[in-house]
Design an enzyme around this catalytic site. Structure first.
Site, mmCIF file in Angstrom:
data_model
loop_
_atom_site.group_PDB
_atom_site.id
_atom_site.type_symbol
_atom_site.label_atom_id
_atom_site.label_comp_id
_atom_site.label_asym_id
_atom_site.label_seq_id
_atom_site.Cartn_x
_atom_site.Cartn_y
_atom_site.Cartn_z
ATOM 1 N N GLN A 131 0.820 -1.212 0.000
ATOM 2 C CA GLN A 131 0.000 0.000 0.000
ATOM 3 C C GLN A 131 0.853 1.259 0.000
ATOM 4 O O GLN A 131 2.072 1.206 0.198
ATOM 5 C CB GLN A 131 -0.908 -0.002 1.230
ATOM 6 C CG GLN A 131 -0.142 -0.131 2.542
ATOM 7 C CD GLN A 131 -1.069 -0.208 3.750
ATOM 8 O OE1 GLN A 131 -1.174 0.742 4.497
ATOM 9 N NE2 GLN A 131 -1.747 -1.330 3.911
ATOM 10 N N HIS A 152 0.364 5.709 1.021
ATOM 11 C CA HIS A 152 -0.485 6.810 1.500
ATOM 12 C C HIS A 152 -0.072 8.087 0.800
ATOM 13 O O HIS A 152 1.118 8.300 0.531
ATOM 14 C CB HIS A 152 -0.332 6.989 3.014
ATOM 15 C CG HIS A 152 -0.500 5.728 3.786
ATOM 16 N ND1 HIS A 152 -1.695 5.052 3.862
ATOM 17 C CD2 HIS A 152 0.385 4.990 4.497
ATOM 18 C CE1 HIS A 152 -1.530 3.966 4.592
ATOM 19 N NE2 HIS A 152 -0.283 3.902 4.989
ATOM 20 N N GLU A 204 4.076 7.758 8.170
ATOM 21 C CA GLU A 204 4.022 6.895 9.347
ATOM 22 C C GLU A 204 5.397 6.324 9.641
ATOM 23 O O GLU A 204 6.330 6.463 8.844
ATOM 24 C CB GLU A 204 2.974 5.792 9.162
ATOM 25 C CG GLU A 204 3.242 4.845 8.015
ATOM 26 C CD GLU A 204 2.032 3.937 7.715
ATOM 27 O OE1 GLU A 204 0.894 4.300 8.053
ATOM 28 O OE2 GLU A 204 2.246 2.874 7.134
ATOM 29 N N HIS A 210 4.745 0.220 0.871
ATOM 30 C CA HIS A 210 5.150 -0.563 2.044
ATOM 31 C C HIS A 210 4.203 -1.711 2.331
ATOM 32 O O HIS A 210 3.052 -1.723 1.885
ATOM 33 C CB HIS A 210 5.270 0.342 3.279
ATOM 34 C CG HIS A 210 4.001 1.064 3.623
ATOM 35 N ND1 HIS A 210 3.558 2.169 2.941
ATOM 36 C CD2 HIS A 210 3.064 0.844 4.575
ATOM 37 C CE1 HIS A 210 2.423 2.597 3.467
ATOM 38 N NE2 HIS A 210 2.102 1.802 4.448
ATOM 39 N N ARG A 214 -4.456 0.605 -1.837
ATOM 40 C CA ARG A 214 -3.876 -0.738 -1.965
ATOM 41 C C ARG A 214 -3.445 -0.992 -3.397
ATOM 42 O O ARG A 214 -4.236 -0.853 -4.326
ATOM 43 C CB ARG A 214 -4.902 -1.812 -1.590
ATOM 44 C CG ARG A 214 -5.201 -1.903 -0.140
ATOM 45 C CD ARG A 214 -6.039 -3.167 0.191
ATOM 46 N NE ARG A 214 -6.731 -2.926 1.439
ATOM 47 C CZ ARG A 214 -8.046 -2.703 1.530
ATOM 48 N NH1 ARG A 214 -8.807 -2.766 0.468
ATOM 49 N NH2 ARG A 214 -8.580 -2.440 2.707
HETATM 50 ZN ZN LIG Z 1 0.526 2.152 5.844
#
Ligand SMILES: [Zn+2]
Length: 330
Positions: free
Chosen positions: A103, A105, A123, A181, A201
């Site tokens: 996935q 972001h 993240e 990631h 995704r």
């Molecule tokens: Zn993630």
């Protein structure tokens, strides 16, 4: 809500069913896991419309972080009071028994791909536990093109293009927005991220959700639009030791959205700071926070906010302790 002076606030975890999850969070957190099924995530601090963390201790027990952000904005957030409507970080423990989807972001700059009111998502993970088959993918192998990535999604060879990390407990992995990631194979991590739920995704390893009998939706075009194909700043980080007394204090992550330190030691040491909120996460050991001459017992898996108004407190370990302390950078 009548205002009272703020004190160190502990929050209850919110467990989430995930098809890729396991049962390992039971070893880490004191709140009992739901009876059955794979639990992939414990949201340990989150200010989201659908899930708002609740205070677990003291006079404000049962109040949500959402309510605190409205009624106690200044005493809670201090110098950041006017900067954030919602608490800006979302904190989780993940138990990735199976592989999570591959996935990505979006960054804050991808306004067209982010629903109104949400943000991009950078993240980072601190590895808590890993098995011999555990793996983390963070970023593309250098030189991977968009065409190669598209073809590999179709023929199932995407892993050949992903940068592989064999995780070990204590590793820090940084995943800036735009970094492809995934992780799995029984790895347990603590996750700090921007307070966002926007995930695209790219590939899901052929998983079928047993609850729906269907594969999960992919978002290949949106994901490709977010991916940073240039050399990524993501991956394994080298901790930077800032001080070694009275506690060893290592800086793991320092980006525009969060700064995270790991504290290791047995002697008392200061935590928190005047006029800004800090978050504490206990990874191992036990002890207590002292504030206004009152003790607040801290155990493994606990997550605390030290409100801006509470200022600097003392942490007294009762045994060798590993804490994470998170600040919001200016
Ligand atoms: Zn993630």
């Amino acid at each position: 809500m009548k205002q009272i002076p703020l004190y160190p606030l502990r929050f209850d975890p919110i467990y989430q069913y995930r098809l890729w999850g396991g049962r390992r969070l039971a070893d880490l957190l004191s709140a009992p896991l739901p009876d059955d099924g794979p639990i992939g995530e414990a949201w340990v601090l989150g200010d989201r419309g659908d899930h708002s963390s609740q205070v677990a201790n003291g006079p404000l027990k049962g109040r949500t972080i959402r309510e605190l952000m409205e009624v106690y904005q200044k005493p809670l957030m201090g110098k950041w009071a006017s900067c954030f409507r919602r608490f800006p970080l979302l904190l989780k423990f993940l138990d990735a028994e199976e592989m999570l989807s591959v996935q990505v972001h979006p960054s804050d700059a991808h306004r067209d791909l982010i629903p109104a009111g949400d943000t991009g998502k950078t993240e980072a993970w601190v590895v808590i536990d890993a098995q011999k088959d555990s793996l983390i993918y963070a970023g593309l192998k250098s030189g991977t093109t968009e065409l190669e990535l598209r073809e590999s999604i179709v023929d199932g060879t995407i892993a050949d293009h992903l940068a592989l990390i064999t995780p070990e407990p204590g590793d820090g992995v940084f995943i800036p927005a735009g970094t492809v990631h995934s992780l799995g194979g029984g790895v347990v991590v603590f996750e700090v991220q921007q307070n966002s739920d926007v995930t695209f995704r790219l590939y899901d390893w052929g998983h079928v959700d047993p609850k729906s009998g269907q594969p999960r939706t992919l978002h290949v075009e949106q994901a490709l639009a977010c991916i940073d194909f240039a050399e990524s700043a993501g991956g394994l980080v080298a901790p930077h030791v800032e001080t070694s007394s009275p506690v060893e204090r290592e800086r793991l992550f320092d980006c525009e959205h969060f700064r995270l330190y790991r504290l290791l030691g047995q002697a008392p040491f200061p935590v928190g700071a005047a006029n800004e909120p800090h978050v504490l996460i206990c990874i191992a050991g036990a002890g207590r926070i002292e504030h206004n001459k009152l003790p607040y017992s801290v155990g493994k898996g606990d997550v605390w906010i030290l409100p801006a108004e509470a200022g600097e407190c003392v942490f007294r370990p009762s045994e060798e302790i590993t804490l994470l302390e998170i600040e919001i950078p200016g």
